[in-house]
Design a protein around this motif. Structure first.
Motif, PDB file in Angstrom:
ATOM      1  N   ASP A 251       0.845  -1.184   0.000  1.00 45.94           N
ATOM      2  CA  ASP A 251       0.000   0.000   0.000  1.00 45.94           C
ATOM      3  C   ASP A 251       0.885   1.240   0.000  1.00 45.94           C
ATOM      4  O   ASP A 251       2.100   1.142  -0.128  1.00 45.94           O
ATOM      5  N   LEU A 252       0.244   2.403   0.112  1.00 49.37           N
ATOM      6  CA  LEU A 252       0.986   3.661   0.028  1.00 49.37           C
ATOM      7  C   LEU A 252       1.255   4.274   1.397  1.00 49.37           C
ATOM      8  O   LEU A 252       1.594   5.452   1.485  1.00 49.37           O
ATOM      9  N   TRP A 276       3.792   6.909 -14.665  1.00 52.68           N
ATOM     10  CA  TRP A 276       2.393   7.022 -14.302  1.00 52.68           C
ATOM     11  C   TRP A 276       2.209   8.015 -13.161  1.00 52.68           C
ATOM     12  O   TRP A 276       3.115   8.204 -12.340  1.00 52.68           O
ATOM     13  N   ALA A 277       1.028   8.615 -13.128  1.00 54.56           N
ATOM     14  CA  ALA A 277       0.572   9.355 -11.953  1.00 54.56           C
ATOM     15  C   ALA A 277      -0.621   8.604 -11.389  1.00 54.56           C
ATOM     16  O   ALA A 277      -1.511   8.172 -12.133  1.00 54.56           O
ATOM     17  N   LEU A 278      -0.630   8.425 -10.090  1.00 63.28           N
ATOM     18  CA  LEU A 278      -1.812   7.927  -9.396  1.00 63.28           C
ATOM     19  C   LEU A 278      -2.364   9.109  -8.597  1.00 63.28           C
ATOM     20  O   LEU A 278      -1.756   9.564  -7.630  1.00 63.28           O
ATOM     21  N   LEU A 293       3.752   9.924  -8.214  1.00 60.33           N
ATOM     22  CA  LEU A 293       4.320   9.459  -9.478  1.00 60.33           C
ATOM     23  C   LEU A 293       5.107   8.175  -9.278  1.00 60.33           C
ATOM     24  O   LEU A 293       5.663   7.918  -8.210  1.00 60.33           O
ATOM     25  N   THR A 294       5.171   7.380 -10.350  1.00 59.77           N
ATOM     26  CA  THR A 294       5.917   6.132 -10.305  1.00 59.77           C
ATOM     27  C   THR A 294       6.316   5.704 -11.712  1.00 59.77           C
ATOM     28  O   THR A 294       5.666   6.071 -12.688  1.00 59.77           O
ATOM     29  N   THR A 295       7.389   4.918 -11.777  1.00 61.08           N
ATOM     30  CA  THR A 295       7.783   4.272 -13.032  1.00 61.08           C
ATOM     31  C   THR A 295       7.440   2.794 -13.004  1.00 61.08           C
ATOM     32  O   THR A 295       7.682   2.087 -13.987  1.00 61.08           O
ATOM     33  N   ASP A 296       6.866   2.313 -11.901  1.00 61.47           N
ATOM     34  CA  ASP A 296       6.454   0.909 -11.790  1.00 61.47           C
ATOM     35  C   ASP A 296       5.222   0.836 -10.898  1.00 61.47           C
ATOM     36  O   ASP A 296       5.326   0.807  -9.667  1.00 61.47           O
ATOM     37  N   PRO A 297       4.025   0.803 -11.481  1.00 58.37           N
ATOM     38  CA  PRO A 297       2.808   0.793 -10.665  1.00 58.37           C
ATOM     39  C   PRO A 297       2.714  -0.382  -9.700  1.00 58.37           C
ATOM     40  O   PRO A 297       2.009  -0.305  -8.698  1.00 58.37           O
ATOM     41  N   ASN A 299       5.075  -1.589  -7.806  1.00 57.22           N
ATOM     42  CA  ASN A 299       6.065  -1.509  -6.734  1.00 57.22           C
ATOM     43  C   ASN A 299       5.707  -0.366  -5.787  1.00 57.22           C
ATOM     44  O   ASN A 299       5.944   0.809  -6.095  1.00 57.22           O
ATOM     45  N   PRO A 300       5.145  -0.664  -4.612  1.00 60.85           N
ATOM     46  CA  PRO A 300       4.755   0.406  -3.692  1.00 60.85           C
ATOM     47  C   PRO A 300       5.907   1.328  -3.306  1.00 60.85           C
ATOM     48  O   PRO A 300       5.692   2.517  -3.046  1.00 60.85           O
ATOM     49  N   ALA A 301       7.138   0.804  -3.277  1.00 60.62           N
ATOM     50  CA  ALA A 301       8.291   1.618  -2.881  1.00 60.62           C
ATOM     51  C   ALA A 301       8.695   2.614  -3.955  1.00 60.62           C
ATOM     52  O   ALA A 301       9.495   3.521  -3.691  1.00 60.62           O
ATOM     53  N   ALA A 302       8.159   2.471  -5.167  1.00 62.75           N
ATOM     54  CA  ALA A 302       8.564   3.344  -6.271  1.00 62.75           C
ATOM     55  C   ALA A 302       7.736   4.618  -6.357  1.00 62.75           C
ATOM     56  O   ALA A 302       8.025   5.497  -7.178  1.00 62.75           O
ATOM     57  N   TYR A 303       6.688   4.754  -5.518  1.00 66.72           N
ATOM     58  CA  TYR A 303       5.807   5.925  -5.595  1.00 66.72           C
ATOM     59  C   TYR A 303       6.423   7.110  -4.852  1.00 66.72           C
ATOM     60  O   TYR A 303       7.031   6.936  -3.796  1.00 66.72           O
TER      61      TYR A 303
END
Length: 476
Positions: A251-252, A276-278, A293-297, A299-303
């Motif tokens: 999760d975030l 991506w933007a969530l 923002l993330t480059t891997d949706p 992977n929670p650690a990438a946000y």
């Protein structure tokens, strides 16, 4: 030397991480010729804010309200309010907007709306993204025993079944527990659906009110599909098929965002990159949407949360919606249809305390309208073409002043040539005062808009009284 090389390597890695962070944080400015993004959303509580609004962005992070920040579609069915809209684009040339049939504060509160609320969705249909059908109701929850509502619909094309998987939240009892679960059904046309089935059911009493799925390109992460759900957290899950097994990814909360703070997850893929933007709706503070923002949706650690200075959501508050990546043709049509045209009133020349307004879709001139949107219209480029104007209602968008049998009504544009002709007028110098305006019929050029016994008519003008009745001032 080894120690020096190690230090240099560490510096290099740190620099790379810093550059990666800057790439994620910096606004994604699109080239001028690139098509942008279209967001459909609602703006808050009340009958006016719980309607359909559109915003446009060229870079995905800086948004401009379309239509002067006014609504673009209004629900006239069900509760007459709509929330949580989603775009659906068919593989061909058809579009749908699906939304929750819910109007909080319009006679029903949150408690009643969950236990005895609408079990329908509201659906609009279009072939060009700008001319929409009248809204219709799609009942999705009556077949669910004990259902109390139907909220936050979404749909995604499933190649495995060659149709759309339509999914939404319904509050209903199951196995002795009443709570919101996500249900799904198949559809091809958003008119009929298969029998609803449970799609997502969290353990115990934990409910889930909204979820949104994206398809991820090959080579990014380990899953073809990723979904984000509001279920006490913003939970991320991955799967290689829409109706297959889903794996919980995390999760975030690691970036300081929990379900007690944010809801309404809304995905957007940046054009031309695997980024991506969530967007998350800050419902707890009333702050509207914010992006991570993330480059891997998957992977929670990438946000990464964004500084408030790195994005701008526009003039209206953005609530739970959906973002579409536009083609150039779609963008051109959308921006032409909903420019930021000022809302105006038409003041009568010979009764200057009266203004044109609609009431029960009839049209007249009335007093005391300064606080009423019934007297506000946007003067569009005429539906019949250049050189004419048409009057679109502010609080019933898509409805125009139209004459029929030389009487005026507020009518929904059916897209026909006959409607366009009846709803188009040439703005000319005022017949009673050249500094004011008169409006000559496009298809009956010997007739003008005038009031008679305070009702709006289309008539020939030959007297001084008639010239006064047919003269108006366009005011702000």
């Amino acid at each position: 030397m080894a120690r020096l090389l190690g230090r240099m390597a560490a510096i290099f890695v740190t620099a790379c991480l810093l550059l990666t962070s800057q790439t994620l944080t910096a606004p994604e400015r699109a080239a001028a010729a690139d098509p942008g993004y279209l967001m459909v959303h609602f703006t808050g509580e009340g009958s006016t804010n719980q309607q359909m609004y559109l915003s446009h962005s060229t870079d995905g992070l800086h948004w401009n309200d379309l239509n002067g920040g006014g609504m673009v579609l209004r629900s006239t069915v069900g509760t007459k309010g709509v929330r949580d809209p989603a775009f659906v684009r068919s593989p061909g040339s058809k579009y749908w907007i699906i939304a929750t049939d819910l109007c909080i504060g319009c006679g029903q509160g949150w408690g009643d709306s969950q236990t005895n609320g609408s079990r329908n969705l509201v659906v609009w249909e279009s072939t060009d993204l700008v001319t929409w059908s009248q809204p219709r109701l799609l009942n999705v929850a009556d077949a669910i025993p004990g259902s109390g509502d139907a909220w936050a619909p979404e749909a995604i094309w499933d190649p495995a079944s060659n149709d759309y998987v339509l999914y939404w939240a319904t509050n209903a009892p199951l196995n002795g527990v009443t709570k919101h679960r996500i249900y799904y059904a198949h559809t091809t046309d958003f008119r009929t659906i298969t029998t609803p089935q449970v799609y997502i059911d969290r353990p115990g009493t934990q409910g889930i009110i909204d979820t949104q799925i994206i398809e991820v390109p090959s080579g990014v992460g380990n899953y073809r599909y990723v979904r984000a759900s509001g279920d006490g957290q913003i939970t991320l899950e991955g799967s290689n098929s829409i109706l297959g097994t889903w794996t919980t990814l995390g999760d975030l909360s690691g970036v300081g965002l929990s379900g007690s703070q944010v809801e309404g997850p809304m995905w957007m893929k940046f054009n031309g990159s695997d980024k991506w933007a969530l967007f998350l709706d800050q419902y707890a503070t009333g702050g509207g949407y914010m992006p991570v923002l993330t480059t891997d949706p998957s992977n929670p650690a990438a946000y990464q949360k964004q500084a408030s200075t790195s994005y701008n959501m526009g003039g209206t508050k953005k609530r739970h919606g959906w973002i579409m990546n536009l083609t150039a043709a779609e963008e051109s049509r959308v921006l032409a249809r909903w420019p930021n045209t000022t809302a105006n009133r038409l003041e009568s020349y010979n009764f200057q305390d009266r203004y044109v307004r609609h009431t029960n879709f009839d049209v007249r001139i009335d007093q005391n309208v300064s606080t009423s949107q019934d007297s506000q219209f946007r003067m569009r480029t005429g539906l019949a073409g250049t050189g004419t104007v048409s009057f679109e209602s502010v609080n019933f968008p898509g409805y125009f002043l139209r004459h029929s049998a030389f009487d005026f009504q507020l009518v929904y544009n059916d897209g026909t040539a006959g409607f366009a002709a009846d709803a188009s007028f040439r703005q000319v110098a005022g017949l009673a005062d050249a500094t004011w305006s008169s409006f000559q019929s496009y298809n009956y050029p010997d007739r003008y808009i005038r009031h008679y016994a305070y009702e709006l008519k289309l008539e020939p003008i030959s007297t001084a009284t008639g010239r006064g009745d047919a003269t108006f001032r366009v005011t702000g």
